[in-house]
Scaffold this active site. Structure first.
Site, PDB file in Angstrom:
ATOM      1  N   GLU A   5       0.808  -1.233   0.000  1.00  0.00           N
ATOM      2  CA  GLU A   5       0.000   0.000   0.000  1.00  0.00           C
ATOM      3  C   GLU A   5       0.837   1.278   0.000  1.00  0.00           C
ATOM      4  O   GLU A   5       0.650   2.165   0.841  1.00  0.00           O
ATOM      5  CB  GLU A   5      -0.985  -0.007   1.182  1.00  0.00           C
ATOM      6  CG  GLU A   5      -2.007  -1.112   1.079  1.00  0.00           C
ATOM      7  CD  GLU A   5      -3.193  -0.946   2.027  1.00  0.00           C
ATOM      8  OE1 GLU A   5      -3.190  -0.014   2.845  1.00  0.00           O
ATOM      9  OE2 GLU A   5      -4.150  -1.743   1.911  1.00  0.00           O
ATOM     10  N   GLU A  19      -5.482  -8.602   0.593  1.00  0.00           N
ATOM     11  CA  GLU A  19      -6.228  -8.215   1.801  1.00  0.00           C
ATOM     12  C   GLU A  19      -7.675  -7.947   1.412  1.00  0.00           C
ATOM     13  O   GLU A  19      -7.943  -7.375   0.351  1.00  0.00           O
ATOM     14  CB  GLU A  19      -5.676  -6.936   2.456  1.00  0.00           C
ATOM     15  CG  GLU A  19      -4.370  -7.107   3.180  1.00  0.00           C
ATOM     16  CD  GLU A  19      -3.924  -5.848   3.911  1.00  0.00           C
ATOM     17  OE1 GLU A  19      -4.794  -5.035   4.306  1.00  0.00           O
ATOM     18  OE2 GLU A  19      -2.701  -5.680   4.075  1.00  0.00           O
TER      19      GLU A  19
HETATM   20  C1  BG6 Z   1      -4.591  -2.043   5.053  1.00  0.00           C
HETATM   21  C2  BG6 Z   1      -3.243  -2.396   5.621  1.00  0.00           C
HETATM   22  O1  BG6 Z   1      -4.603  -0.665   4.815  1.00  0.00           O
HETATM   23  O2  BG6 Z   1      -5.723  -2.254   5.799  1.00  0.00           O
HETATM   24  C3  BG6 Z   1      -3.266  -3.215   6.893  1.00  0.00           C
HETATM   25  O3  BG6 Z   1      -2.424  -3.002   4.674  1.00  0.00           O
HETATM   26  C4  BG6 Z   1      -4.432  -2.769   7.736  1.00  0.00           C
HETATM   27  O4  BG6 Z   1      -2.028  -3.081   7.533  1.00  0.00           O
HETATM   28  C5  BG6 Z   1      -5.705  -3.054   6.963  1.00  0.00           C
HETATM   29  O5  BG6 Z   1      -4.457  -3.328   9.005  1.00  0.00           O
HETATM   30  C6  BG6 Z   1      -6.968  -2.745   7.743  1.00  0.00           C
HETATM   31  O6  BG6 Z   1      -6.902  -1.436   8.203  1.00  0.00           O
HETATM   32  P1  BG6 Z   1      -7.087  -1.061   9.728  1.00  0.00           P
HETATM   33  O7  BG6 Z   1      -6.834   0.405   9.779  1.00  0.00           O
HETATM   34  O8  BG6 Z   1      -8.466  -1.443  10.067  1.00  0.00           O
HETATM   35  O9  BG6 Z   1      -6.071  -1.848  10.491  1.00  0.00           O
END
Ligand code: BG6
Length: 472
Positions: free
Chosen positions: A166, A371
């Protein structure tokens, strides 16, 4: 398009799950590990836990991998902490850190789980940051040296590599996720110079990977959303294209085509934010080509034409997924067709299909989702976690992947966020994503016991049927 019959998931589809080092490992200063910008950052609100212990995966990795194996994972996407391998970023190698990832990778391979390694997930070594971080070209060299060490050490065991997690979110939301380090409130001109240096680092790492490991595959891992126009007004469509270029295509075009997207370049140069490009940079960018595109998907964003005043801005904006708006550029719009999760992120499974179709259409490179998931306040009741809301979220997204496969999109894996509960970027342990519950709170570590959630059993069955239990 509606299909009468859907194509099957490929027989070698990588059903996986994800984590990142600083969010899951803990042991933040053990066995020679140096501090990263995350360890030194103060970006968490009051009452939210830090990352010092996290889920204690560093000490419990064997137990965790055993659980991943029981879950049936075909792949596990995790990141290597740069500061475990080289505590100050570009100095001496820390053998204890190197050994830890050998143990983790060996454990995965012994269980038949494909390791998918992110080289850098937000945790720039603090020592490099003290010397200017990504503003300095020396950080590019440090990253390439680090990449070479990873390829030399783990190249015979790891087939899939992700360069930078990201990068677009570090540039656009660095303050929220705590990656800006010393540069804190640096002006955009500086931030986009850092961006350029990261592109160079990524391109050199991809080229090096191909040189050293001809069998390996490597790709970028941006956070991608489809951008919808608020209406069919042509002005709204232009605004959506503009924002898409700056948020998504800038990062994808540089990684895949080695060149700046013209709309994004126009946006930067009009504001005087264009990076300085030195002789030879364009050749470096051109020479680094990915084998696939990995992307993280949580939501879509909806925008309209700018009204030219503060009504362009959406006040609830401010992290990775919530569209913010920019006066004079585009107006943030709440999509009334989409529900939101407990943290204000719009939930759009169909948008995942759209996103996959668009990426495939534009780049024709194999895709992997690294993700996707639902952050929620899970509760442990009588030893069980009934997270039917997560099952519903995942099912509806996987259904869209299934449709995209039938659309002809080439996708080879799905790694939801997360394999096991870990610490959110800025919302602590209370915002959980995992298939496995970790029994701790923001301020109480308890036993950090692992508990399989209902979603664990659901995903286990789905994997073992290669997706055919999706719509029983
Ligand atoms: C992504 C990242 O932006 O989203 C992760 O790669 C992150 O590291 C995930 O944890 C979820 O976001 P958040 O802010 O809910 O942890």
């Amino acid at each position: 398009m509606k299909f009468k019959t859907l194509k099957d998931f490929p027989s070698d589809f990588l059903w996986g799950a994800s984590t990142s080092a600083y969010q899951v490992e803990g042991a933040w200063n053990e066995d020679g590990k140096g501090p990263s910008v995350i360890d030194t950052s103060m970006h968490r609100p009051e009452g939210v836990t830090d990352f010092t212990v996290a889920s204690d995966h560093y000490h419990r990795y064997a137990e965790d991998v055993e659980l991943f194996s029981e879950l049936g994972l075909k792949a596990y996407r995790f990141s290597i902490a740069w500061t475990r391998i080289i505590p100050d970023g570009d100095g001496q190698v820390n053998e204890a850190g190197v050994a830890f990832y050998h143990r983790l990778i060996d454990e995965l391979l012994a269980k038949g789980i494909e390791p998918i390694v992110t080289m850098y997930h937000f945790d720039l070594p603090a020592a490099l940051d003290d010397r200017g971080g990504w503003s300095e070209r020396s950080t590019i060299d440090a990253f390439v040296r680090y990449a070479r060490i990873l390829f030399d050490e783990y190249g015979s065991k790891v087939r899939y590599w992700l360069t930078i997690n990201e990068q677009n979110m570090m540039i656009l939301h660095g303050r929220a996720i705590g990656t800006t380090g010393r540069s804190g409130d640096a002006p955009e001109k500086v931030i986009y110079q850092q961006n350029h240096h990261m592109f160079l680092a990524q391109a050199r790492a991809m080229a090096l990977c191909h040189d050293l490991l001809p069998e390996a595959k490597i790709g970028p891992a941006p956070n991608i959303v489809s951008v919808y126009p608020a209406t069919c007004s042509p002005e709204d469509v232009i605004a959506a294209d503009d924002w898409d270029a700056v948020r998504n295509l800038l990062y994808l075009d540089l990684a895949v085509r080695g060149s700046y997207h013209p709309l994004a370049w126009g946006y930067l140069s009009e504001r005087g934010w264009e990076p300085e490009i030195l002789d030879g940079d364009l050749e470096v960018l051109e020479a680094g080509r990915p084998d696939f595109i990995a992307f993280n998907y949580y939501s879509t964003q909806t925008v309209g034409a700018s009204t030219g005043d503060s009504s362009d801005l959406q006040l609830r904006g401010g992290d990775q997924q919530i569209v913010r708006g920019e006066v004079g550029f585009y107006r943030a719009v709440k999509n009334e067709h989409l529900p939101t999760n407990a943290f204000g992120w719009e939930i759009d499974p169909v948008g995942l299909r759209t996103t996959m179709r668009r990426l495939w259409d534009r780049y024709r490179l194999p895709l992997i989702i690294t993700e996707n998931g639902l952050g929620a306040f899970d509760e442990l009741v009588d030893g069980r976690v009934h997270d039917d809301y997560r099952i519903d979220y995942l099912r509806r997204h996987i259904e869209q992947i299934h449709l995209a496969i039938s659309d002809g999109v080439g996708i080879f894996g799905y790694c939801p966020w997360t394999a096991i509960d870990l610490i959110s970027t800025h919302q602590g342990i209370s915002k959980r994503y995992g298939f496995v519950f970790v029994d701790r709170t923001e301020d109480e570590l308890r036993e950090l016991a692992r508990v399989k959630k209902d979603s664990f059993f659901w995903y286990q069955e789905l994997i073992s049927s290669n997706g055919s239990t999706l719509n029983p």
